[in-house]
Motif scaffolding. Structure first.
Motif, PDB file in Angstrom:
ATOM      1  N   ILE A 203       0.871  -1.169   0.000  1.00 16.13           N
ATOM      2  CA  ILE A 203       0.000   0.000   0.000  1.00 16.13           C
ATOM      3  C   ILE A 203       0.913   1.227   0.000  1.00 16.13           C
ATOM      4  CG2 ILE A 203      -0.115   0.147   2.521  1.00 16.13           C
ATOM      5  CD1 ILE A 203      -3.004   1.025   2.302  1.00 16.13           C
ATOM      6  N   SER A 204       0.446   2.319  -0.572  1.00 14.96           N
ATOM      7  CA  SER A 204       1.271   3.524  -0.560  1.00 14.96           C
ATOM      8  C   SER A 204       1.280   4.131   0.844  1.00 14.96           C
ATOM      9  CB  SER A 204       0.742   4.553  -1.563  1.00 14.96           C
ATOM     10  OG  SER A 204      -0.467   5.131  -1.100  1.00 14.96           O
ATOM     11  N   PHE A 205       2.313   4.917   1.119  1.00 17.76           N
ATOM     12  CA  PHE A 205       2.420   5.571   2.427  1.00 17.76           C
ATOM     13  C   PHE A 205       1.206   6.454   2.687  1.00 17.76           C
ATOM     14  CE2 PHE A 205       3.557   9.392   4.811  1.00 17.76           C
ATOM     15  CZ  PHE A 205       4.035   8.849   5.997  1.00 17.76           C
ATOM     16  N   LEU A 206       0.826   7.269   1.718  1.00 22.94           N
ATOM     17  CA  LEU A 206      -0.283   8.198   1.902  1.00 22.94           C
ATOM     18  C   LEU A 206      -1.610   7.467   2.099  1.00 22.94           C
ATOM     19  CD1 LEU A 206       0.614  11.008  -0.680  1.00 22.94           C
ATOM     20  CD2 LEU A 206       0.917  11.023   1.814  1.00 22.94           C
ATOM     21  N   GLN A 207      -1.819   6.369   1.356  1.00 28.34           N
ATOM     22  CA  GLN A 207      -3.052   5.614   1.512  1.00 28.34           C
ATOM     23  C   GLN A 207      -3.112   4.942   2.875  1.00 28.34           C
ATOM     24  OE1 GLN A 207      -5.589   5.783  -0.440  1.00 28.34           O
ATOM     25  NE2 GLN A 207      -6.881   4.309   0.645  1.00 28.34           N
ATOM     26  N   TYR A 208      -1.962   4.496   3.378  1.00 26.26           N
ATOM     27  CA  TYR A 208      -1.945   3.887   4.710  1.00 26.26           C
ATOM     28  C   TYR A 208      -2.340   4.918   5.765  1.00 26.26           C
ATOM     29  CZ  TYR A 208      -0.662   1.296   8.844  1.00 26.26           C
ATOM     30  OH  TYR A 208      -0.724   0.674  10.058  1.00 26.26           O
ATOM     31  N   VAL A 209      -1.754   6.117   5.674  1.00 26.07           N
ATOM     32  CA  VAL A 209      -2.067   7.160   6.649  1.00 26.07           C
ATOM     33  C   VAL A 209      -3.543   7.527   6.595  1.00 26.07           C
ATOM     34  CG1 VAL A 209      -1.634   9.569   7.290  1.00 26.07           C
ATOM     35  CG2 VAL A 209       0.280   8.093   6.663  1.00 26.07           C
ATOM     36  N   LYS A 210      -4.075   7.648   5.383  1.00 25.53           N
ATOM     37  CA  LYS A 210      -5.497   7.991   5.233  1.00 25.53           C
ATOM     38  C   LYS A 210      -6.379   6.905   5.847  1.00 25.53           C
ATOM     39  CE  LYS A 210      -6.786   9.722   1.312  1.00 25.53           C
ATOM     40  NZ  LYS A 210      -7.199   9.849  -0.119  1.00 25.53           N
ATOM     41  N   THR A 211      -6.039   5.638   5.599  1.00 26.84           N
ATOM     42  CA  THR A 211      -6.819   4.529   6.155  1.00 26.84           C
ATOM     43  C   THR A 211      -6.720   4.506   7.673  1.00 26.84           C
ATOM     44  OG1 THR A 211      -6.362   3.232   4.150  1.00 26.84           O
ATOM     45  CG2 THR A 211      -7.210   2.036   6.062  1.00 26.84           C
ATOM     46  N   LEU A 212      -5.521   4.701   8.199  1.00 21.27           N
ATOM     47  CA  LEU A 212      -5.330   4.711   9.648  1.00 21.27           C
ATOM     48  C   LEU A 212      -6.164   5.814  10.286  1.00 21.27           C
ATOM     49  CD1 LEU A 212      -3.849   3.644  12.160  1.00 21.27           C
ATOM     50  CD2 LEU A 212      -1.994   5.257  11.639  1.00 21.27           C
ATOM     51  N   ILE A 240     -13.829  20.086   8.446  1.00 20.00           N
ATOM     52  CA  ILE A 240     -14.852  19.064   8.606  1.00 20.00           C
ATOM     53  C   ILE A 240     -15.260  18.501   7.247  1.00 20.00           C
ATOM     54  CG2 ILE A 240     -17.186  18.587   9.435  1.00 20.00           C
ATOM     55  CD1 ILE A 240     -15.121  19.014  11.606  1.00 20.00           C
ATOM     56  N   GLY A 241     -15.329  19.366   6.238  1.00 18.75           N
ATOM     57  CA  GLY A 241     -15.748  18.914   4.915  1.00 18.75           C
ATOM     58  C   GLY A 241     -14.833  17.851   4.346  1.00 18.75           C
ATOM     59  N   SER A 242     -13.529  18.077   4.437  1.00 18.50           N
ATOM     60  CA  SER A 242     -12.560  17.101   3.933  1.00 18.50           C
ATOM     61  C   SER A 242     -12.651  15.790   4.701  1.00 18.50           C
ATOM     62  CB  SER A 242     -11.157  17.681   4.033  1.00 18.50           C
ATOM     63  OG  SER A 242     -10.186  16.741   3.619  1.00 18.50           O
ATOM     64  N   THR A 246     -13.915  12.144   3.029  1.00 18.85           N
ATOM     65  CA  THR A 246     -13.046  10.965   3.080  1.00 18.85           C
ATOM     66  C   THR A 246     -13.724   9.836   3.838  1.00 18.85           C
ATOM     67  OG1 THR A 246     -11.094  12.403   3.079  1.00 18.85           O
ATOM     68  CG2 THR A 246     -10.761  10.113   3.725  1.00 18.85           C
ATOM     69  N   PHE A 247     -14.384  10.176   4.920  1.00 20.88           N
ATOM     70  CA  PHE A 247     -15.098   9.184   5.720  1.00 20.88           C
ATOM     71  C   PHE A 247     -16.173   8.492   4.875  1.00 20.88           C
ATOM     72  CE2 PHE A 247     -18.005   7.559   8.899  1.00 20.88           C
ATOM     73  CZ  PHE A 247     -17.167   7.167   9.932  1.00 20.88           C
ATOM     74  N   TYR A 248     -16.873   9.261   4.071  1.00 14.62           N
ATOM     75  CA  TYR A 248     -17.927   8.689   3.223  1.00 14.62           C
ATOM     76  C   TYR A 248     -17.331   7.723   2.193  1.00 14.62           C
ATOM     77  CZ  TYR A 248     -22.100   8.346   0.351  1.00 14.62           C
ATOM     78  OH  TYR A 248     -23.183   7.861  -0.338  1.00 14.62           O
ATOM     79  N   THR A 249     -16.174   8.052   1.654  1.00 16.70           N
ATOM     80  CA  THR A 249     -15.511   7.168   0.694  1.00 16.70           C
ATOM     81  C   THR A 249     -15.212   5.806   1.312  1.00 16.70           C
ATOM     82  OG1 THR A 249     -14.492   9.059  -0.434  1.00 16.70           O
ATOM     83  CG2 THR A 249     -13.484   6.895  -0.791  1.00 16.70           C
ATOM     84  N   PHE A 250     -14.833   5.820   2.582  1.00 18.86           N
ATOM     85  CA  PHE A 250     -14.452   4.579   3.256  1.00 18.86           C
ATOM     86  C   PHE A 250     -15.655   3.791   3.773  1.00 18.86           C
ATOM     87  CE2 PHE A 250     -10.244   6.258   3.053  1.00 18.86           C
ATOM     88  CZ  PHE A 250      -9.376   5.206   3.259  1.00 18.86           C
ATOM     89  N   THR A 251     -16.721   4.460   4.177  1.00 19.09           N
ATOM     90  CA  THR A 251     -17.808   3.779   4.881  1.00 19.09           C
ATOM     91  C   THR A 251     -19.174   3.882   4.208  1.00 19.09           C
ATOM     92  OG1 THR A 251     -18.404   5.701   6.232  1.00 19.09           O
ATOM     93  CG2 THR A 251     -16.635   4.290   7.062  1.00 19.09           C
ATOM     94  N   HIS A 252     -19.286   4.716   3.168  1.00 18.30           N
ATOM     95  CA  HIS A 252     -20.573   4.971   2.510  1.00 18.30           C
ATOM     96  C   HIS A 252     -21.583   5.629   3.450  1.00 18.30           C
ATOM     97  CE1 HIS A 252     -19.742   1.637  -0.730  1.00 18.30           C
ATOM     98  NE2 HIS A 252     -18.803   2.559  -0.666  1.00 18.30           N
ATOM     99  N   SER A 253     -21.099   6.289   4.488  1.00 15.81           N
ATOM    100  CA  SER A 253     -21.974   7.037   5.391  1.00 15.81           C
ATOM    101  C   SER A 253     -21.207   8.232   5.942  1.00 15.81           C
ATOM    102  CB  SER A 253     -22.473   6.167   6.548  1.00 15.81           C
ATOM    103  OG  SER A 253     -21.398   5.773   7.385  1.00 15.81           O
TER     104      SER A 253
END
Length: 261
Positions: A203-212, A240-242, A246-253
């Protein structure tokens, strides 16, 4: 009888569906079963460890684990109810869904159907039982729902250097984190740090940080009373918007919806 004690019983009847509902905070050690597992998480969070990856399952989401996949299951909150149905596999070839592990948001219909099965807790349901077709309907429904598996997956590593870096990220998740800042912290080049994540964690470094950040946000939403704004700042977001997008991308909510539900 709890889930751990019931593990040997799950596979006793090959063509049955075995129902198990359990409220607890516990670790179910490495195990496998010959049935596919539908698991719905209610009121908390669960973690599935498979092949050096941690899958995070928030409340009101369900997971599907294909038969024969070794895994560790951890229920991470004392108020969590894990509702599981272990399904026969003779029709798994009917749809590719049954061969893939995934985490998905649960619809209201699916939630109601799974909750209804609690009256059959701890039992095998076979094709001669009056309620068997009800369980068949649940299994057949799954491929018809939104089958875009959520990317709430954190790779793990046994490499000591990688675990030190990951621990540093966890300890500083609320701070500005960049490839440059972390590479300086560990006295290595940005290229070397990037290569470590690609080769060791795939996984890329940036994607790992975003997921964490998203995993920590989910845990805080479900385990604390902190406001959504405070949680966003606590996991390193300036707006809050960002954070919400991002939260919606990961969880669909949205964060507020996950907490409310």
């Amino acid at each position: 009888m709890g889930l751990i004690a019931s593990l040997p019983e799950i596979d006793e009847q090959e063509r049955s569906a075995f129902v198990m509902h359990e409220k607890s905070e516990k670790l179910i050690p490495l195990h496998t079963h010959k049935k596919g597992q539908l698991g719905y998480v209610e009121g908390g969070i669960a973690y599935i460890n498979i092949d050096e990856k941690t899958y995070v399952v928030p409340a009101r989401h369900y997971f599907w684990i294909p038969h024969g996949v070794p895994h560790i299951l951890r229920i991470g909150h004392s108020g969590t109810v894990l509702r599981s149905i272990y399904f026969y596999t003779h029709d798994d070839d009917d749809d590719s869904f049954y061969g893939k592990l995934g985490i998905y948001p649960a619809t209201e219909l699916l939630i109601q159907m799974i909750n209804h099965t609690e009256c059959w807790d701890g039992t095998h349901v076979v094709d001669t039982d009056y309620n068997f077709e009800f369980l068949v309907s649940i299994k057949k429904l799954l491929p018809l729902l939104d089958t875009r598996a959520l990317p709430i997956i954190l790779p793990v590593s046994r490499d000591k250097r990688v675990t030190r870096i990951i621990q540093y990220l966890e300890d500083n998740i609320g701070e500005p984190i960049s490839l440059k800042s972390v590479s300086i912290q560990f006295c290595m080049s940005e290229r070397s740090l990037s290569r470590i994540f690609q080769t060791q964690l795939h996984i890329s470094f940036l994607q790992y940080v975003k997921t964490l950040r998203m995993v920590k946000a989910i845990e805080m939403l479900l385990k604390t009373n902190s406001s959504v704004t405070d949680i966003a700042f606590s996991v390193g977001y300036d707006t809050i918007g960002s954070f919400s997008n991002t939260f919606y991308t990961f969880t669909h909510s949205r964060p507020s919806d996950l907490r409310r539900l």
